[in-house]
Design an enzyme around this catalytic site. Structure first.
Site, PDB file in Angstrom:
ATOM      1  CB  VAL A  47      -0.973   0.022   1.199  1.00  0.00           C
ATOM      2  CG1 VAL A  47      -1.884  -1.179   1.167  1.00  0.00           C
ATOM      3  CG2 VAL A  47      -0.208   0.035   2.524  1.00  0.00           C
ATOM      4  CD  GLU A  48       0.695   5.433   3.112  1.00  0.00           C
ATOM      5  OE1 GLU A  48       1.892   5.759   3.188  1.00  0.00           O
ATOM      6  OE2 GLU A  48      -0.132   5.689   4.000  1.00  0.00           O
ATOM      7  N   GLY A  49       1.869   2.993  -2.472  1.00  0.00           N
ATOM      8  CA  GLY A  49       2.919   2.891  -3.473  1.00  0.00           C
ATOM      9  C   GLY A  49       3.668   1.592  -3.305  1.00  0.00           C
TER      10      GLY A  49
END
Length: 825
Positions: free
Chosen positions: A500-502
C-alpha cells in the site's frame, strides 16, 4: 624543479576543486601561479606561451556576455531537446514537500550542523499520559486471535474506545475537539499499538494519515472545517479515502473516475453541482465509513465554472456515504489481518460544488493536495507500523532464544542464532532512528517528500526481514497459529505494508531517486526552470548561471570523491569525535561519490535515465543508505550517546555504508556507457572496494544486550506493549527471560554436581529437580523456583491445538462436557 612546479599546479587545481572555489577565484589563483612560473620557472618560451594559450579559454569564461553567446545559448537549445517531457502530475509531485537532509546528501559535502542542531523529539506530558493511559488500555483490550480468527473485525467495545479516546483524532487541532498531537507522538502511539496488533494499528492510522481530516486541515474552507472536523474528532463521522481503482491503481494521470459539472436537483433546488461516476477498491475503513474522500477527474464541458477550461484535472471532494448512487461493496480480506477494507462504487452521484475540499476555488488541485500531504503521512503510518512490529519481533525473539534450550544451552548462544538476533536488533535500531528523527523534523516544520519514500520502502522491507528472522528463530512457535502465537498474524500482514501507499518495487525504482535527483539536486531544478522560462534572454541568463554552477559542482565532487576514497576519508572534517567519527567521514565520502555518479548519469543519459529503472533504483539505494545512516547517528546523539549502544550503532552504520558501496559498485558494473563507467570507477573506487560489512565480533555483543534485561534492550524496544498479564505474551516471555537468568546457576549446579556424577539420571527437568532435591544438591526454595520457571517456559513454548471445526472463522461447534454439551460460536 619542473617536477615541483608540476606538483604545485596539480595540487592547487585539486585544492581549488575540493574547496569549491568560484570560477573567478580559480582563474585569479591559477593566473597568478602561471605568471609566477613564467617569470621564475624553467622552460622554453614556446612552452610558456602554450600554457598561456591553454589558460586563455579559462580566462574568457569569466566574460559573461561572451560565455552566454558562445556556450550557454547553444547548449540551452540542446538541453531543451534532451529535457524529458513532464506531466502536470509529475511536476506537482516534484514540487511537493520540502528539501531537508536529503538535499544535503546530494551536495557531496553535507552540512552536519543542519541535522545535529535539530531538537531531539520529545513527548509532552499530555502525550506521554495518553501513551501510558488510553494507549495502554487499548492494548489491554486487544485479543488479536479473536479479532483475526473469530470475528474478522474489531469488537464493538474496541471501536467505541478508539472513537471516545480520540485515536482517530490525533492530527485534529484541539479547537475542533481533537488531540493535536505532534507527528512524533502520533508515531509513538502507532508503534505501541502495532507491537500488540497490526490489524488494530492499521485501523488507527488511516484517519490520521492521508484522508479527509488532513486534507480539510490544510485546504478546507472554514465552513467545512467547522462542520466536519468536530464530527471526525468525536467519531461521529468515520472517514475513508478513495484513490485506487481496479484499472489503473493509483496512477492519477490515467484515472477513469469522473465528475461532470452540470445542473441538477438538490433538496428540491436547481443548482450547479458535480455528477460523479467512479469505482474504487482497496479502500481501508470503506465498509464502515460515513464520509468518503474521493479523488476524480473534474470535467466542465459546459464551462459552468467560468473560464475556458473544460478539464480541470484531479479534484478531491467529500461525499456522505448516504448520498444516492453510492454503493459500498462487500469487504476485502487482507491476508488474515482483517482490518475493514473494501470497494466503493458510484453511479450518477450528484453533489454540490462545495463538496470539493476548499470549494470550487480548489477545483483541479487534488493531485497537489495528495502529494503534499502524502509526504507527511508516509513518514508516519507505515514506518511506525513496521517499527512496532519489528520491536515486538526482536523483543520476543531474543527472550525466546534465552529460555529455549538445546544441547544444554540457550539457543541464543549458538553463533548462527546470535547472528540473526544481531541483524534483527540493528535493523530495528535503523527503523526506530529513521522514524523518530524524521518525525521530529516534521514537527520542526519540514515536509520531507523524498525521505517519505525512503522510510516507506526501507522500513517495510526491514520489517519483512525481521519477521522472517523471528520466524526462523522461534520455529514451530511462530508457524502454529492460535491464541498463544504472537508472530503469525504480523508475519502474514507484512505484504500489506509492502503493497500500500505505493508498491515497494515502484517506490524503489521510480520514486526515491527519480524525485530526489530533480528535487534535491542544487542545480538540476534551476536548469529545468530556466529552460522553461518564456523570456528568452532571462532564460539564457538563468541557464548560464545554473549550467556553470553545475559544471563546477560536478568537477568538485569528482575531486572530492577521488581524494576521500584514496585517503579512506581520513582528511574529512567530522562533526563528532570518538567512536562514531568514522561513520560521519564515510558518509561524506559516499555523498561526494553519489553526487558525482548522479551528475554523470544525468548528463550522459538525459531523459533515458528515467527508463533505466535498475540504475535509478541503485542510486536510490545509495541515497537511502546514507540517509538512514545519518538518522542512526542523529538518533544516537538524541539519546545521549549511551556507550552500551555502540555495538548497535556500529552494526547499523556498517551495514548501511557497505550497502552504499555495493550499490555504487553494481551501478558502475551495469552502466551502459562503458568508457564513462571506467572513468567514474577511477574517481569513485581508485583503491577498489575498501568498506567492509559488520564483523562477526559484533554478533555476541548485540545478542547479549538483547537477551538480558537492561537499558539497551529497553531503549531499543521502547513503546512495546510489555505489561505483564495473562494475555500479553510479550510480557510473559520477558518475565520468563528474567527468571531464566536466576535459574541458570541452579541448572548448572544440577548438571555439574548431579548429571555428570550420576546422582541425577532423569532426562527431563521436572525429574531432575526431584532427584537433585533428594540428593541435597538444591534446596526446597531453589526447587520451587525451578518448577515455576519450567512451568512458565513450557507454557510459552507450547502451541495451540484445535477441534477441526474450530478452524473455520465464525463457525460454531459443540463441546462435550460432563452432563451434556455446549454450543460455542
Amino acid at each position: 624543479m619542473a617536477v615541483l612546479w608540476f606538483v604545485l599546479f596539480v595540487g592547487l587545481v585539486l585544492w581549488l576543486a575540493y574547496q569549491r572555489a568560484s570560477l573567478v577565484m580559480a582563474t585569479a589563483v591559477l593566473g597568478a601561479l602561471l605568471a609566477g612560473y613564467t617569470v621564475l620557472g624553467a622552460g622554453p618560451w614556446w612552452w610558456k606561451a602554450l600554457l598561456w594559450a591553454l589558460f586563455l579559454p579559462h580566462l574568457l569564461l569569466n566574460i559573461l556576455p561572451l560565455r552566454r553567446f558562445l556556450i550557454s545559448r547553444r547548449f540551452l537549445r540542446l538541453y531543451k531537446r534532451m529535457l524529458p517531457p513532464m506531466s502536470s502530475t509529475e511536476r506537482e509531485a516534484l514540487e511537493a514537500g520540502t528539501v531537508w537532509w536529503d538535499g544535503e546528501l546530494f551536495t557531496g559535502g553535507p552540512d552536519w550542523n543542519k541535522l545535529l542542531s535539530a531538537k531531539a523529539p520529545r513527548l509532552t506530558a499530555e502525550e506521554q499520559a495518553f501513551i501510558d493511559g488510553p494507549c495502554e488500555e487499548l492494548c489491554r483490550m486487544i485479543d488479536d486471535w479473536d479479532i483475526t480468527h473469530r470475528r474478522a473485525d474489531l469488537p464493538p467495545q474496541v471501536y467505541d474506545f478508539i472513537k471516545k479516546k480520540g485515536f482517530w483524532a490525533m492530527i485534529i487541532p484541539k479547537k475542533y475537539g481533537g488531540l493535536e498531537f505532534s507527528a512524533y507522538a502520533h508515531s509513538c502511539v502507532v508503534v505501541k499499538v502495532a507491537s500488540r496488533s497490526g490489524t488494530v494499528a492499521s485501523m488507527v492510522v488511516v484517519p490520521n494519515s492521508l484522508g479527509p481530516a488532513e486534507l480539510l486541515l490544510h485546504y478546507g474552507t472554514e465552513e467545512q472545517k467547522g462542520h466536519l472536523l468536530p464530527r471526525l474528532a468525536r467519531g461521529e463521522e468515520v472517514p475513508c479515502f478513495g484513490l485506487t481503482g481496479p484499472r489503473v491503481g493509483s496512477d492519477a494521470g490515467s484515472m477513469p473516475d469522473t465528475g461532470i459539472v452540470c445542473r441538477g436537483s438538490l433538496q428540491g433546488r436547481d443548482v450547479i453541482g458535480i455528477r460523479l461516476n467512479f469505482s474504487k477498491r482497496y479502500i481501508t475503513l470503506a465498509p464502515i465509513a460515513t464520509l468518503i474522500g474521493l479523488a476524480f477527474r473534474l470535467l466542465d464541458p459546459e464551462k459552468l465554472l467560468g473560464g475556458d477550461k473544460t478539464d480541470h484535472g484531479i479534484t478531491v471532494a467529500l461525499v456522505p456515504r448516504n448520498t444516492p448512487g453510492i454503493t459500498i461493496g462487500r469487504r476485502h480480506f487482507p491476508l488474515n489481518g482483517p482490518f475493514q477494507n473494501g470497494p466503493i462504487h458510484g453511479k450518477d452521484v450528484f453533489v454540490p460544488l462545495d463538496a470539493i475540499i476548499g470549494g470550487p476555488a480548489l477545483a483541479g488541485q487534488g493531485w497537489r493536495m495528495l502529494v503534499e500531504q502524502l509526504s507527511v503521512g508516509r513518514c508516519i503510518s507505515l514506518p511506525s507500523i513496521a517499527t512496532g512490529g519489528g520491536k515486538g519481533g526482536i523483543y520476543s525473539t531474543a527472550a525466546y532464544a534465552r529460555i529455549r534450550r538445546q544441547f544444554n544451552m540457550p539457543i541464543g548462544r549458538f553463533e548462527g542464532v546470535e547472528a540473526v538476533i544481531a541483524r534483527m536488533a540493528a535493523r530495528v535500531y535503523i527503523m526506530d532512528a529513521a522514524r523518530s528523527v524524521t518525525t521530529g523534523a516534521i514537527d520542526g516544520g519540514e515536509k520531507p517528500s523524498v525521505p517519505a519514500g525512503i522510510l516507506k520502502y526501507h522500513t517495510t522491507e526491514m520489517g519483512r526481514q525481521i519477521a522472517n528472522d523471528a520466524m526462523d528463530v522461534q520455529g514451530g512457535k511462530g508457524i502454529m497459529l492460535g491464541p498463544k502465537n504472537y508472530l503469525g498474524r504480523g508475519y502474514q500482514l507484512v505484504p500489506v505494508s509492502i503493497t500500500v501507499e505505493g508498491a515497494n518495487i515502484l517506490t524503489r525504482s521510480l520514486i526515491i531517486f527519480g524525485q530526489g535527483a530533480v528535487r534535491c539536486h542544487p542545480w538540476v531544478l534551476k536548469e529545468m526552470s530556466a529552460a522553461r522560462e518564456p523570456d528568452h534572454e532571462r532564460s539564457v541568463r538563468n541557464f548560464d548561471r545554473a549550467l556553470f554552477g553545475h559544471v563546477g559542482f560536478t568537477i568538485s565532487n569528482a575531486v572530492r570523491s577521488f581524494i576521500t576514497a584514496v585517503t579512506l576519508s581520513r582528511i574529512v572534517n567530522a562533526p563528532m569525535k570518538g567512536p562514531t567519527k568514522r561513520y560521519y567521514e564515510h558518509i561524506n565520502r559516499f555523498s561526494a561519490s553519489f553526487a558525482f555518479a548522479t551528475d554523470v548519469a544525468m548528463l550522459s543519459l538525459g531523459g533515458y535515465l528515467k527508463k533505466k529503472e535498475n540504475l535509478s533504483a541503485r542510486l536510490g539505494d545509495v541515497l537511502s543508505s546514507m540517509y538512514l545512516a545519518s538518522m542512526v547517528l542523529k538518533h544516537y546523539e538524541n539519546q545521549g550517546r549511551p556507550q552500551a549502544d555502540l555495538p548497535l550503532v556500529e552494526y547499523a552504520c556498517r551495514l548501511l555504508l557497505y550497502q552504499a558501496q555495493e550499490q555504487l559498485h553494481s551501478f558502475l558494473r551495469n552502466f551502459p556507457v562503458r568508457w564513462l563507467a571506467v572513468l567514474m570507477r577511477i574517481f569513485i573506487f581508485p583503491r577498489g572496494l575498501t568498506y567492509s560489512a559488520p564483523g562477526d565480533r559484533l554478533n555476541p555483543q548485540i545478542a547479549e544486550l538483547m537477551m538480558n534485561p537492561g537499558e539497551s534492550r529497553e531503549r531499543l524496544c521502547q513503546y512495546v506493549y510489555r505489561t505483564l498479564e495473562p494475555t500479553n505474551h510479550l510480557g510473559l516471555v520477558q518475565q520468563a527471560m528474567e527468571l531464566a537468568i536466576a535459574a541458570e546457576p541452579i541448572e548448572k549446579r544440577i548438571r555439574v554436581e548431579g548429571i555428570r556424577t550420576g546422582r541425577v539420571t532423569a532426562l527431563e527437568l521436572p525429574g531432575q529437580i526431584r532427584e537433585a532435591l533428594a540428593a541435597g544438591i538444591i534446596s526446597e526454595a531453589e526447587a520451587a523456583q525451578l518448577r515455576e520457571y519450567d512451568r512458565m517456559v513450557m507454557d510459552i513454548i507450547h502451541v495451540d491445538d484445535f477441534d477441526p471445526r474450530e478452524l473455520a472463522a465464525g463457525s460454531s461447534y459443540e463441546i462435550q462436557l460432563d452432563g451434556g454439551s455446549v454450543q460455542v460460536a
